[in-house]
Design a protein around this motif. Structure first.
Motif, PDB file in Angstrom:
ATOM      1  N   ALA A   1       0.899  -1.173   0.135  1.00 45.67           N
ATOM      2  CA  ALA A   1       0.086   0.036  -0.010  1.00 45.67           C
ATOM      3  C   ALA A   1       0.948   1.360   0.033  1.00 45.67           C
ATOM      4  O   ALA A   1       0.530   2.206  -0.844  1.00 45.67           O
ATOM      5  CB  ALA A   1      -0.898   0.197   1.428  1.00 45.67           C
TER       6      ALA A   1
ATOM      7  N   TRP B   1       2.574   1.707  -3.490  1.00 47.46           N
ATOM      8  CA  TRP B   1       1.622   2.208  -4.487  1.00 47.46           C
ATOM      9  C   TRP B   1       1.293   3.753  -3.986  1.00 47.46           C
ATOM     10  O   TRP B   1       1.093   4.406  -4.942  1.00 47.46           O
ATOM     11  CB  TRP B   1       0.259   1.330  -4.512  1.00 47.46           C
ATOM     12  CG  TRP B   1       0.533  -0.125  -4.967  1.00 47.46           C
ATOM     13  CD1 TRP B   1       1.560  -0.382  -5.681  1.00 47.46           C
ATOM     14  CD2 TRP B   1      -0.257  -1.007  -4.720  1.00 47.46           C
ATOM     15  NE1 TRP B   1       1.411  -1.766  -5.751  1.00 47.46           N
ATOM     16  CE2 TRP B   1       0.303  -2.196  -5.110  1.00 47.46           C
ATOM     17  CE3 TRP B   1      -1.491  -1.306  -4.005  1.00 47.46           C
ATOM     18  CZ2 TRP B   1      -0.291  -3.646  -5.221  1.00 47.46           C
ATOM     19  CZ3 TRP B   1      -2.132  -2.574  -3.853  1.00 47.46           C
ATOM     20  CH2 TRP B   1      -1.518  -3.540  -4.536  1.00 47.46           C
ATOM     21  N   GLN B   2       1.239   4.145  -2.828  1.00 43.34           N
ATOM     22  CA  GLN B   2       0.890   5.473  -2.628  1.00 43.34           C
ATOM     23  C   GLN B   2       2.151   6.627  -3.143  1.00 43.34           C
ATOM     24  O   GLN B   2       2.001   7.491  -3.390  1.00 43.34           O
ATOM     25  CB  GLN B   2       0.787   5.557  -1.177  1.00 43.34           C
ATOM     26  CG  GLN B   2      -0.573   5.142  -0.525  1.00 43.34           C
ATOM     27  CD  GLN B   2      -0.583   4.944   1.091  1.00 43.34           C
ATOM     28  OE1 GLN B   2       0.404   5.481   1.839  1.00 43.34           O
ATOM     29  NE2 GLN B   2      -1.410   4.195   1.702  1.00 43.34           N
TER      30      GLN B   2
ATOM     31  N   ASN C   1      -0.747   9.526  -3.615  1.00 42.66           N
ATOM     32  CA  ASN C   1      -2.267   9.314  -3.692  1.00 42.66           C
ATOM     33  C   ASN C   1      -2.488   8.346  -2.369  1.00 42.66           C
ATOM     34  O   ASN C   1      -1.668   8.385  -1.422  1.00 42.66           O
ATOM     35  CB  ASN C   1      -2.554   8.186  -4.855  1.00 42.66           C
ATOM     36  CG  ASN C   1      -1.893   6.856  -4.933  1.00 42.66           C
ATOM     37  OD1 ASN C   1      -1.920   6.092  -4.155  1.00 42.66           O
ATOM     38  ND2 ASN C   1      -0.740   7.009  -5.852  1.00 42.66           N
TER      39      ASN C   1
ATOM     40  N   SER D   1      -3.580   5.311  -1.916  1.00 41.21           N
ATOM     41  CA  SER D   1      -4.183   3.731  -2.482  1.00 41.21           C
ATOM     42  C   SER D   1      -4.269   2.673  -1.103  1.00 41.21           C
ATOM     43  O   SER D   1      -3.376   3.070  -0.171  1.00 41.21           O
ATOM     44  CB  SER D   1      -2.861   3.292  -3.398  1.00 41.21           C
ATOM     45  OG  SER D   1      -2.857   3.937  -4.700  1.00 41.21           O
ATOM     46  N   THR D   2      -5.093   1.868  -1.219  1.00 42.51           N
ATOM     47  CA  THR D   2      -5.073   0.792  -0.389  1.00 42.51           C
ATOM     48  C   THR D   2      -5.049  -0.460  -1.069  1.00 42.51           C
ATOM     49  O   THR D   2      -4.790  -0.572  -2.236  1.00 42.51           O
ATOM     50  CB  THR D   2      -6.229   0.824   0.634  1.00 42.51           C
ATOM     51  OG1 THR D   2      -6.510  -0.055   1.553  1.00 42.51           O
ATOM     52  CG2 THR D   2      -7.492   0.743  -0.344  1.00 42.51           C
TER      53      THR D   2
ATOM     54  N   ASN E   1     -13.800   2.755  -0.171  1.00 41.02           N
ATOM     55  CA  ASN E   1     -12.458   2.528  -0.520  1.00 41.02           C
ATOM     56  C   ASN E   1     -12.390   1.545  -1.924  1.00 41.02           C
ATOM     57  O   ASN E   1     -11.697   1.579  -2.558  1.00 41.02           O
ATOM     58  CB  ASN E   1     -11.911   1.840   0.602  1.00 41.02           C
ATOM     59  CG  ASN E   1     -10.799   2.631   1.161  1.00 41.02           C
ATOM     60  OD1 ASN E   1     -10.153   3.890   0.579  1.00 41.02           O
ATOM     61  ND2 ASN E   1     -10.066   2.382   2.383  1.00 41.02           N
TER      62      ASN E   1
ATOM     63  N   ASN F   1     -10.019   3.785  -4.122  1.00 39.15           N
ATOM     64  CA  ASN F   1      -8.735   3.640  -3.552  1.00 39.15           C
ATOM     65  C   ASN F   1      -8.195   2.384  -3.752  1.00 39.15           C
ATOM     66  O   ASN F   1      -6.974   2.140  -3.421  1.00 39.15           O
ATOM     67  CB  ASN F   1      -8.475   4.283  -1.998  1.00 39.15           C
ATOM     68  CG  ASN F   1      -9.061   5.689  -1.973  1.00 39.15           C
ATOM     69  OD1 ASN F   1      -8.300   6.531  -2.624  1.00 39.15           O
ATOM     70  ND2 ASN F   1      -9.620   5.943  -1.034  1.00 39.15           N
ATOM     71  N   VAL F   2      -8.646   1.572  -4.569  1.00 42.55           N
ATOM     72  CA  VAL F   2      -8.136   0.174  -4.694  1.00 42.55           C
ATOM     73  C   VAL F   2      -8.083   0.229  -6.241  1.00 42.55           C
ATOM     74  O   VAL F   2      -9.081  -0.037  -6.815  1.00 42.55           O
ATOM     75  CB  VAL F   2      -9.292  -1.073  -4.419  1.00 42.55           C
ATOM     76  CG1 VAL F   2      -8.603  -2.245  -4.799  1.00 42.55           C
ATOM     77  CG2 VAL F   2      -9.422  -1.100  -2.782  1.00 42.55           C
ATOM     78  N   GLY F   3      -6.883   0.596  -6.768  1.00 45.24           N
ATOM     79  CA  GLY F   3      -6.680   0.596  -8.116  1.00 45.24           C
ATOM     80  C   GLY F   3      -5.617  -0.649  -8.626  1.00 45.24           C
ATOM     81  O   GLY F   3      -5.506  -0.790  -9.748  1.00 45.24           O
ATOM     82  N   LYS F   4      -4.955  -1.011  -7.541  1.00 48.94           N
ATOM     83  CA  LYS F   4      -3.975  -2.271  -8.004  1.00 48.94           C
ATOM     84  C   LYS F   4      -4.129  -3.459  -7.050  1.00 48.94           C
ATOM     85  O   LYS F   4      -4.766  -3.407  -6.172  1.00 48.94           O
ATOM     86  CB  LYS F   4      -2.623  -1.609  -7.682  1.00 48.94           C
ATOM     87  CG  LYS F   4      -2.214  -0.430  -8.839  1.00 48.94           C
ATOM     88  CD  LYS F   4      -0.753  -0.248  -8.518  1.00 48.94           C
ATOM     89  CE  LYS F   4      -0.255   1.137  -9.545  1.00 48.94           C
ATOM     90  NZ  LYS F   4       0.914   1.489  -9.438  1.00 48.94           N
TER      91      LYS F   4
END
Length: 424
Positions: free
Chosen positions: A210, A213-214, A298, A300-301, A370, A374-377
Motif C-alpha cells: 500500500a 503504491w501510494q 495518492n 491507495s489501499t 475504498n 482507492n483500490v486501483g492495483k
C-alpha cells in the motif's frame, strides 16, 4: 491471507479434515445428491452460512448442499491439496485469494470462465474490480468472489484529543501520519502511535505494498518478469517504515500474534492499519474513528479478496444454481448484514436493505467507498508470488528492526525476485 490473512482468521485449527458439527453444518435431508462446500468459518459467519444453506435445501430438495467445516480457513489450501491426493475433493471450497494461482494449475480445478459468460444474469461486471481481479488468472476465471476487504486507518479518538491532535482527514500525508504517531507515543514504551505486523509474512508485505503504491511504485514490471520495487517509490516507503520504527520508535512491532488489537483496546495504541475484520473486536468503550490511509502521491489501499472454487468438474452445472443464488445481490447483502462483511457487488448499495446495513456497521461505509475510490492495483496472480512475498517480507522485517539499510534490503530482495521470476 499467510497474512494479509491472519486477519479474520479463526482460532480453531486442526491437522485433519473435521466434518461439520451441529453448530457449523447444514446437513441435507434424505433424497437428492448433495454438493459439498468446505469452509472454515465459526461463530456468526458459520451461523449465517448455515441458515442460508438450510433455506436453500428446503426450497431445492433436488439441489441440496452440505456444508463441511474444514477446520479453519487458514489451512484450506493444504487440505484441498490433500483431498486431490485422496481422490475425494469437495465440490466447492472457500479459499484465500493467494491460493488461486497454485490451485488454478491443478487438473481438478474448474475453469469457470465459460460458465460465467454463459450466464449474463450473474452480472460479473457488477462485482467490484478488486474481487474480479482476485478470481482471474491469465484471463481465466477460476474463482467466484466470496469475500473482500481492504485497509484503512483506525484511530483512537480519546488518545488523539489527549495529545492535542485533530482527527485524521482524507487529505492526510505521510508527514501528517508520522508526526501524529510521534506525538501519540510515550517515551516509556507503554503507548505507541502505530502498529505494524512484522513477522515477515504476507501480513507484513501487503501493508508495504500500500505504501509502495501510494508513492507511485509497483511491485513488478507490467509483464511480471522483473522486480520493480527497488525504485525511488520503494525506497521512500521503506525509509518511512525505518524512520518511524527505528528513529521515532513510534511503532509497535507485532510478531504475528495479533497483540495490536489488545493494545488498541487498552488505550496503548493510537492508530492501526486494519480492515473490517477487526472492527467487531474493538471494545464498546473505545471511541474510535475510521479514515482512508494517509498518502504520498495518492491514498491507495490494498484489497484482500477470497474465492469459492470448484474442484468437481462434473458437478459444475449442479453447483452453479446455489452459488449464483448465494452470491446474488439480495442474498449476499443479507449475509453481509448478519456478519459485517463488505458488499461484493456495487448493486448491493442500491438495495432497500442497504441503509440497515450501514446503520448496523457505520464504519463499513468508508471501506466500501475504498473499493471504488482507492483500490486501483492488485497483487499479481502468478505462481511465483508466494516466494516473492517471502523475500519481500524478510526485507521489510529487517528494515523495521533496524537490521538492514532500506536501500540494501530492497536491492537484495529485487535480485532474489528476479531470480525467482527467471525460474532460478
Amino acid at each position: 491471507m499467510t497474512r494479509r490473512v491472519l486477519r479474520r482468521l479463526l482460532a480453531l485449527m486442526t491437522t485433519g479434515i473435521v466434518l461439520a458439527s451441529t453448530a457449523c453444518s447444514a446437513h441435507p435431508a434424505a433424497g437428492g445428491t448433495a454438493l459439498t462446500l468446505w469452509h472454515g468459518y465459526t461463530e456468526q459467519e458459520a451461523d449465517a452460512l448455515v441458515k442460508l444453506a438450510e433455506r436453500w435445501n428446503g426450497e431445492h430438495p433436488d439441489q441440496k448442499v452440505e456444508l463441511v467445516f474444514d477446520g479453519g480457513n487458514d489451512t484450506a489450501l493444504q487440505k484441498t491439496l490433500a483431498s486431490f491426493v485422496s481422490g475425494d475433493p469437495p465440490t466447492v471450497a472457500y479459499e484465500f485469494g493467494s491460493s488461486i494461482t497454485p490451485l488454478s494449475a491443478r487438473p481438478q480445478t474448474a475453469d469457470l470462465t465459460e460458465l460465467v459468460k454463459e450466464n449474463p444474469d450473474f452480472a460479473w461486471d457488477d462485482f467490484f474490480p478488486a474481487v474480479r481481479d482476485a478470481a482471474t488468472v491469465n484471463g481465466h476465471i477460476y474463482g467466484l468472489p466470496a469475500l473482500v476487504d481492504n485497509l484503512a486507518l483506525v484511530y483512537n479518538k480519546k488518545l488523539f484529543a489527549e495529545a492535542g491532535l485533530d482527527a485524521p482527514t482524507a487529505q492526510w500525508t505521510w508527514d501528517d501520519f508520522r508526526s501524529a504517531a510521534k506525538r501519540l507515543t510515550d517515551r516509556e514504551g507503554t503507548r505507541y502511535g502505530w502498529a505494524y505486523v512484522n513477522d515477515g509474512s504476507e501480513d507484513t508485505v501487503w501493508r508495504y505494498l500500500a505504501l509502495l503504491w501510494q508513492a507511485g511504485g509497483d511491485l513488478l514490471t507490467p509483464d511480471n518478469t522483473k522486480a520493480a520495487f527497488d525504485s525511488p517509490a520503494g525506497l521512500q516507503a521503506a525509509k518511512l517504515l525505518r524512520d518511524m520504527a527505528v528513529t521515532d520508535k513510534s511503532v509497535y512491532l507485532d510478531q504475528g500474534d495479533q497483540q495490536y488489537l489488545n493494545l488498541f483496546n487498552s488505550g496503548r495504541l493510537g492508530m492501526m492499519w486494519t480492515g473490517p475484520w477487526d472492527l467487531s473486536g474493538i471494545n464498546d468503550d473505545v471511541n474510535y474513528g475510521v479514515q482512508i490511509l494517509p498518502g504520498k502521491l495518492n491514498h491507495s489501499t490494498i484489497a484482500g479478496p477470497d474465492n469459492f472454487m470448484l474442484f468437481d468438474k462434473s458437478a459444475q452445472q449442479r453447483a452453479w444454481p446455489f452459488l449464483q443464488w448465494l452470491l446474488s445481490p439480495e442474498i449476499h447483502l443479507e449475509y453481509a448484514t448478519q456478519t459485517g462483511h463488505l458488499p461484493l457487488r456495487k448493486s448491493e448499495q442500491t438495495l432497500p436493505g442497504y441503509p440497515a446495513y450501514q446503520q448496523k456497521y457505520p464504519a463499513a461505509r468508508l471501506f466500501v467507498d475504498n473499493l471504488s475510490d482507492n483500490v486501483g492495483k492488485a497483487r499479481p496472480n502468478i505462481a511465483q508470488y508466494p516466494e516473492i512475498s517471502k523475500v519481500l517480507g524478510t526485507a521489510v522485517q529487517g528494515v523495521l528492526l533496524g537490521q538492514t539499510d532500506p536501500a540494501d534490503a530492497l536491492a537484495e530482495a529485487s535480485t532474489a525476485t528476479d531470480r525467482i521470476l527467471a525460474g532460478g
